[in-house]
Write an enzyme that holds these catalytic residues in place. Structure first.
Site, PDB file in Angstrom:
ATOM      1  N   TYR A  92      15.372  29.812  12.962  1.00  0.00           N
ATOM      2  CA  TYR A  92      14.258  30.721  13.220  1.00  0.00           C
ATOM      3  C   TYR A  92      13.886  30.712  14.689  1.00  0.00           C
ATOM      4  O   TYR A  92      13.897  29.663  15.333  1.00  0.00           O
ATOM      5  CB  TYR A  92      13.037  30.284  12.393  1.00  0.00           C
ATOM      6  CG  TYR A  92      13.265  30.427  10.897  1.00  0.00           C
ATOM      7  CD1 TYR A  92      13.299  31.675  10.303  1.00  0.00           C
ATOM      8  CD2 TYR A  92      13.460  29.304  10.107  1.00  0.00           C
ATOM      9  CE1 TYR A  92      13.511  31.809   8.936  1.00  0.00           C
ATOM     10  CE2 TYR A  92      13.670  29.418   8.746  1.00  0.00           C
ATOM     11  CZ  TYR A  92      13.696  30.680   8.163  1.00  0.00           C
ATOM     12  OH  TYR A  92      13.912  30.808   6.825  1.00  0.00           O
TER      13      TYR A  92
ATOM     14  N   LYS B  29       0.839  -1.206   0.000  1.00  0.00           N
ATOM     15  CA  LYS B  29       0.000   0.000   0.000  1.00  0.00           C
ATOM     16  C   LYS B  29       0.868   1.247   0.000  1.00  0.00           C
ATOM     17  O   LYS B  29       2.080   1.175   0.281  1.00  0.00           O
ATOM     18  CB  LYS B  29      -0.950  -0.012   1.205  1.00  0.00           C
ATOM     19  CG  LYS B  29      -0.262  -0.009   2.548  1.00  0.00           C
ATOM     20  CD  LYS B  29      -1.304  -0.094   3.648  1.00  0.00           C
ATOM     21  CE  LYS B  29      -0.648   0.111   4.996  1.00  0.00           C
ATOM     22  NZ  LYS B  29      -1.617   0.291   6.073  1.00  0.00           N
TER      23      LYS B  29
END
Ligand SMILES: Cc1ncc(COP(=O)(O)O)c(C=O)c1O
Length: 360
Positions: A254, A30
């Site tokens: 950041y 899958k």
């Protein structure tokens, strides 16, 4: 220079052969074969002797049929495109008594594997008595109107868990019901086990196949297994693009992502969470020139790594390989093996399969 996703075919193949160890297996493919690529995975599995495949999407099942004309293909999710199932000889789960009641007149000639719900409660019949009702009713229909009931299956929800009793409970309920139902009906396919269950118990009694995914792709399903049980063929690598000196007390990344406790040397590396590296991975290390270095921060397209004077621009930075395996970070809580595999961004990473030229 670019960050890369590389799979070595020979290592992939050898891992599959060693994991299945001649056990009949339905390979779970899958999500584009756990993101390894359906075509690549199916071909490799076939070379290791696997002739049965399972997925959750009808489109993928149809694609598998084109790649494997003789395989048993099992669709784990129910669909109502019964003509497509018949035309492509795709087997499908029968997920409940109510589904059967609603569609019994449309299911003629469709191959069905009847599903027992058990403790996961995702899908399946509540009881084995309900399953028997469907078998009896189907048998009572005229041949042309019958579905082809060929399989019985369940999925364990707790096989990856230790120190709790749920796996033993779900296994016992399943084996008891299976033993009872086998007196009445002969199933060609009986399967229940994912990688963890298969590795804990081997193929369970009265089972025709194990139905496994993650171990075929090189990851151990639980931590107490020896590393040698699987081999990771996937390498995720990037490059040092700059080296920078950072003074004590300066923050990098950041919003103060990391504040230097000393004067440090950092490598700026061209990979980040935009390439699918899980952000929790930033708590741990990566591999440069055979040595582990601590990651300090991960941004969308970059990460910072604390390095020593031996590291230079252009050096290769390995996030994952058989020497720094995905499963070891799974066991530290970074995210499930399949979570990291399926997050990797094949649009931004350069994708390469390494083939053995002697074989291909
Ligand atoms: C129904 C079913 N069977 C088998 C598997 C394979 O599990 P694993 O990858 O742990 O082997 C999965 C995967 O999630 C599944 O959903």
């Amino acid at each position: 220079m670019t960050a890369k996703w590389t799979v070595n075919q020979r290592v992939f193949q050898n891992n599959v052969t060693s994991v299945i160890n001649n056990t009949p297996v339905i390979a779970v493919v899958k999500n584009n074969a756990y993101h390894f690529g359906l075509q690549f995975a199916i071909k490799s599995f076939q070379r290791s002797g696997i002739t049965a495949f399972s997925t959750t999407k009808l489109e993928e099942a149809v694609e598998i049929r084109a790649l494997a004309p003789d395989a048993m293909i099992f669709l784990m999710n129910p669909v109502t495109e019964f003509d497509v199932l018949r035309a492509n000889n795709i087997h499908m789960t029968l997920p409940s008594l109510s589904f059967y009641k609603q569609y019994k007149d449309d299911l003629y000639d469709v191959h069905l594997h009847l599903e027992f719900e058990n403790l996961l409660h995702r899908s399946g019949f509540k009881t084995f008595e309900e399953i028997k009702i469907v078998i009896d009713e189907n048998n009572s229909r005229s041949m042309l109107k019958q579905a082809r009931i060929v399989g019985l299956w369940t999925h364990f929800g707790y096989a990856d868990e230790f120190d709790i009793e749920e796996y033993e409970i779900e296994k016992e309920q399943w084996l008891k019901g299976l033993g009872w139902l086998r007196q009445y009906y002969n199933f060609k396919y009986i399967h229940s086990q994912n990688s963890a269950s298969y590795m804990r118990d081997g193929l369970l009694e009265n089972h025709t196949h194990a139905r496994i995914g993650i171990a075929l792709y090189g990851c151990r399903p639980y931590a107490s297994l020896d590393e040698n049980v699987t081999t990771q063929s996937l390498k995720v690598s990037a490059n040092v693009i700059q080296i920078r000196d950072i003074n004590q007390g300066e923050s990098i990344g950041y919003s103060f992502a990391y504040t230097a406790k000393d004067n440090i040397r950092i490598a700026v590396v061209d990979i980040g969470y935009g390439d699918g590296i899980l952000r929790t991975r930033s708590k741990y290390d990566c591999l440069i020139n055979g040595k582990r270095y601590q990651i300090l921060a991960i941004m969308m397209s970059h990460m910072f790594v604390e390095v020593d004077s031996s590291i230079n621009p252009q050096d290769e930075v390995i996030l994952y390989s058989n020497d720094i395996r995905i499963d070891t970070f799974t066991f530290k809580g970074v995210g499930a093996n399949s979570e990291q595999l399926s997050a990797l961004n094949h649009q931004s990473l350069k994708k390469e399969y390494e083939y053995d030229t002697k074989i291909y």
